[in-house]
Design a protein around this motif. Structure first.
Motif, PDB file in Angstrom:
ATOM      1  N   ALA A  47      -9.315   3.055   4.116  1.00 17.75           N
ATOM      2  CA  ALA A  47      -9.295   1.729   4.757  1.00 17.75           C
ATOM      3  C   ALA A  47      -8.340   1.769   5.936  1.00 17.75           C
ATOM      4  O   ALA A  47      -7.223   2.286   5.823  1.00 17.75           O
ATOM      5  CB  ALA A  47      -8.842   0.676   3.750  1.00 17.75           C
ATOM      6  N   LYS A  91      -8.409   7.379   0.719  1.00 21.71           N
ATOM      7  CA  LYS A  91      -8.882   7.113  -0.646  1.00 21.71           C
ATOM      8  C   LYS A  91      -7.796   7.565  -1.633  1.00 21.71           C
ATOM      9  O   LYS A  91      -7.187   8.621  -1.451  1.00 21.71           O
ATOM     10  CB  LYS A  91     -10.173   7.908  -0.876  1.00 21.71           C
ATOM     11  N   LEU A 139      -6.083  -0.406   8.280  1.00 20.50           N
ATOM     12  CA  LEU A 139      -5.474  -1.734   8.113  1.00 20.50           C
ATOM     13  C   LEU A 139      -4.267  -1.889   9.027  1.00 20.50           C
ATOM     14  O   LEU A 139      -3.550  -0.916   9.298  1.00 20.50           O
ATOM     15  CB  LEU A 139      -4.999  -1.907   6.665  1.00 20.50           C
ATOM     16  N   VAL A 181      -2.444   0.590  -4.540  1.00 17.55           N
ATOM     17  CA  VAL A 181      -2.427  -0.802  -4.073  1.00 17.55           C
ATOM     18  C   VAL A 181      -1.759  -1.658  -5.151  1.00 17.55           C
ATOM     19  O   VAL A 181      -2.159  -1.621  -6.314  1.00 17.55           O
ATOM     20  CB  VAL A 181      -3.862  -1.341  -3.850  1.00 17.55           C
ATOM     21  N   ALA A 207     -11.054  -1.105  -4.399  1.00 25.99           N
ATOM     22  CA  ALA A 207     -10.031  -0.432  -5.212  1.00 25.99           C
ATOM     23  C   ALA A 207     -10.352  -0.597  -6.688  1.00 25.99           C
ATOM     24  O   ALA A 207     -10.961  -1.576  -7.092  1.00 25.99           O
ATOM     25  CB  ALA A 207      -8.659  -1.016  -4.912  1.00 25.99           C
ATOM     26  N   LEU A 223       0.859  -1.190   0.000  1.00 23.80           N
ATOM     27  CA  LEU A 223       0.000   0.000   0.000  1.00 23.80           C
ATOM     28  C   LEU A 223       0.895   1.241   0.000  1.00 23.80           C
ATOM     29  O   LEU A 223       1.813   1.354   0.818  1.00 23.80           O
ATOM     30  CB  LEU A 223      -0.894  -0.003   1.240  1.00 23.80           C
ATOM     31  N   ARG A 263      -1.179  -5.481  -5.594  1.00 22.34           N
ATOM     32  CA  ARG A 263      -1.432  -6.826  -5.056  1.00 22.34           C
ATOM     33  C   ARG A 263      -0.376  -7.798  -5.581  1.00 22.34           C
ATOM     34  O   ARG A 263       0.102  -7.661  -6.707  1.00 22.34           O
ATOM     35  CB  ARG A 263      -2.810  -7.319  -5.483  1.00 22.34           C
ATOM     36  N   GLN A 284      -7.293  -9.206   2.347  1.00 25.94           N
ATOM     37  CA  GLN A 284      -8.403  -8.322   2.721  1.00 25.94           C
ATOM     38  C   GLN A 284      -9.255  -8.057   1.488  1.00 25.94           C
ATOM     39  O   GLN A 284      -8.739  -8.053   0.378  1.00 25.94           O
ATOM     40  CB  GLN A 284      -7.871  -6.942   3.146  1.00 25.94           C
ATOM     41  N   ASN A 285     -10.512  -7.777   1.733  1.00 24.22           N
ATOM     42  CA  ASN A 285     -11.319  -7.219   0.644  1.00 24.22           C
ATOM     43  C   ASN A 285     -11.053  -5.720   0.616  1.00 24.22           C
ATOM     44  O   ASN A 285     -11.436  -5.009   1.541  1.00 24.22           O
ATOM     45  CB  ASN A 285     -12.805  -7.463   0.892  1.00 24.22           C
ATOM     46  N   LEU A 286     -10.392  -5.270  -0.405  1.00 26.88           N
ATOM     47  CA  LEU A 286     -10.080  -3.845  -0.515  1.00 26.88           C
ATOM     48  C   LEU A 286     -10.934  -3.258  -1.635  1.00 26.88           C
ATOM     49  O   LEU A 286     -10.998  -3.822  -2.717  1.00 26.88           O
ATOM     50  CB  LEU A 286      -8.601  -3.647  -0.860  1.00 26.88           C
ATOM     51  N   LEU A 303      -7.228   2.836  -3.865  1.00 26.80           N
ATOM     52  CA  LEU A 303      -8.369   2.632  -2.976  1.00 26.80           C
ATOM     53  C   LEU A 303      -9.490   3.597  -3.375  1.00 26.80           C
ATOM     54  O   LEU A 303      -9.238   4.782  -3.610  1.00 26.80           O
ATOM     55  CB  LEU A 303      -7.983   2.901  -1.517  1.00 26.80           C
TER      56      LEU A 303
END
Ligand SMILES: [Zn+2]
Length: 566
Positions: A461, A501, A463, A505, A562, A435, A507, A558-560, A457
């Motif tokens: 969030a 926001k 986290l 991200v 985005a 992140l 992943r 996590q459910n992000l 995002l």
């Protein structure tokens, strides 16, 4: 035998200790292997490269390469010319696409059985035999009525990758090189070494390569052609594989332990050309120490390709062999590689697809054992290497730590450990995602330039993440490729943070995750932090000290909310 004034030691030398060489290297004694190589290929009548038409006195200019490509297009409808980039000095860097039939577009390749193989030459524009050999190879494939390889392979060739460097030809460049009479310079039009630019992507050539070759054609195999420096031996071809241990290990081991031994057996038996793994003596004063390759960092092209889960081979042709021998050695090596790809196209495709799938799978729920290696050191491979070398004479030079080193004509074969196995001494865990609460466009542009999937995002969030609190940053005293590369120290700390926001991200459930980690890990030795991309974020703007590195590691899936950047 040693004395204080004159030390006779066996063999070869490190580049770092080579004194300035005479304008022309002494004429080589033609070894049986080289003599045989030189007889392998007689160019067909008609279209000839500059090297062929000058009896290997000269190498092609950029204009000559372009007119040769146009002649190839007149020879065959199976040739398309694309452009990798426009160089700093305004030259269109050519990509030759050869296919039977030519794919309408790269996506069409996904639905047929062919694989794309990319041959790149002249990244260092004084190292020119790959340019001549790849142009000859294109012609010879197209002139052969059987059109060899093309039922399984779509061939991509960049004969003059560093076009700006190519035309700065002078007899003063690469003065130890045994022909041609003039060659280009190492650097591109920005004075950068393109084979150090893979991670920082500051040249039009590297950005164009990723965009218009790697992301567009997704070549399964990348071959990068160079010329050696320094070491003396008989073998005209030397080679390496992706060395970076943070790449997929099955790809590294496959090329090293299966593919290259088979390719080199073919090279010797079918094409009568000797080869050895690329290297220099670890210590020319004590040869028992072994033969050592270059570095593991992905700033080097072939290592970079390994991080992308694709296959890569470094071709380094022997500097002191005459130009014709080098061109034909490279030509034969390329053919031996294509022979291999032709018979095992399906196996290679599966290897890369499996590596992609493993990488994505790992990123969905990373475990403790999924790690990124740090403090990478080289160790010897289990197998020793055999090099057909020469005895050399070493004479100490007054006032210099570097002795003078001269090759004798006395041949000697050396069997020694090969230092080419890179292993991390320390590891950190790979995350589920990185992140990055940074809002300027530079960082996402850098990441997306490599082809990474980057999101932002869509809502804040909170986290639990791991932060890297920077305690010390030291820029190198010596400027390197326009940078004072950072050495960073810090502490890891788990913290709960609110990410606004718009936070970036990245992943790890993506095929290029190994590359993402190498770019973003705080202690990576070739990442964006090292290359100064985060300097303004880690230095306090007022007062002393450093700030937390603005790349946070999220370990728990996590459910992000985005969205991808487009
Ligand atoms: Zn090179």
């Amino acid at each position: 035998m040693r004395s204080t004034s004159r030390v006779l030691i066996l063999f070869v030398i490190l580049l770092a200790v080579v004194p300035p060489l005479p304008l022309r290297a002494p004429a080589m004694i033609k070894t049986p292997a080289q003599a045989a190589t030189a007889q392998v290929q007689a160019p067909p009548a008609g279209l000839k490269t500059t090297a062929e038409s000058t009896e290997y006195a000269a190498t092609s200019t950029y204009a000559e390469v372009m007119s040769y490509i146009r002649a190839l297009q007149k020879l065959s409808p199976l040739v398309r010319l694309e452009t990798i980039c426009t160089s700093t000095e305004g030259k269109a860097v050519p990509l030759i696409v050869i296919g039977k039939p030519l794919p309408q577009d790269p996506l069409a390749l996904r639905s047929d059985k062919r694989v794309a193989v990319y041959i790149q030459a002249n990244i260092h524009a004084g190292e020119v035999e790959g340019k001549e050999a790849s142009l000859m190879l294109a012609r010879d494939i197209l002139l052969d009525p059987k059109l060899p390889y093309l039922d399984k392979i779509v061939l991509l060739i960049a004969p003059v990758f560093n076009a700006d460097g190519n035309d700065k030809m002078s007899p003063d460049n690469r003065r130890g090189q045994n022909g041609p009479e003039k060659a280009g310079v190492r650097q591109n039009g920005q004075n950068l070494d393109l084979n150090r630019d893979a991670m920082k992507q500051e040249s039009p050539e590297m950005r164009g390569l990723v965009r218009n070759v790697l992301l567009r054609w997704d070549p399964l195999l990348f071959i990068d052609c160079h010329t050696t420096d320094g070491s003396y031996h008989e073998e005209p071809v030397t080679y390496s594989w992706p060395l970076c241990p943070n790449g997929d290990s099955s790809i590294i081991k496959y090329i090293r332990d299966r593919m290259l031994p088979a390719v080199n057996a073919t090279l010797e038996k079918k094409y009568n050309t000797l080869s050895i793994p690329y290297g220099d003596p670890q210590d020319f004063q004590d040869l028992s120490k072994g033969w050592q390759t270059f570095s593991h960092q992905p700033r080097f092209m072939t290592n970079y390709i390994g991080l992308r889960n694709r296959l890569a081979i470094l071709d380094e042709n022997y500097n002191y062999a005459d130009f014709k021998t080098r061109v034909l050695g490279c030509y034969n090596f390329l053919k031996a590689i294509l022979d291999y790809c032709q018979t095992r196209a399906d196996e290679l495709t599966r290897l890369a697809a499996d590596a992609d799938q493993r990488t994505v799978q790992r990123g969905l729920a990373p475990r403790e054992v999924d790690t990124f290696g740090l403090d990478i050191e080289v160790q010897a491979l289990p197998e020793k290497v055999t090099v057909r070398g020469y005895e050399v004479e070493v004479t100490p030079r007054e006032g210099s730590p570097f002795p003078q080193v001269k090759r004798t004509d006395r041949k000697k074969t050396y069997v020694m450990p090969y230092f080419a196995d890179f292993v991390p001494k320390r590891t950190v865990r790979l995350p589920y995602a990185y992140l990055i609460p940074v809002f300027d466009e530079e960082i996402p542009a850098k990441l997306r330039g490599h082809g990474l999937a980057v999101e932002r995002l869509t809502e804040p969030a909170t986290l639990e993440v791991e932060a890297f609190r920077v305690k010390e940053v030291k820029g190198a005293d010596r400027l390197y490729q326009g940078h004072r590369m950072n050495q960073v120290k810090g502490e890891y700390a788990v913290e709960k943070r609110e990410f606004p926001k718009g936070t970036l991200v990245v992943r790890m459930a993506q095929p290029l995750a190994n590359l993402a980690a190498y770019l973003l890990e705080p202690e990576s030795d070739d990442g964006l932090l090292v290359w100064n991309a985060f300097d303004k974020y880690i230095a306090s703007q007022w007062g002393r000290g450093f700030q937390t590195y603005p790349v946070y590691k999220l370990y728990t899936p996590q459910n992000l909310a985005a969205d991808g950047l487009d």
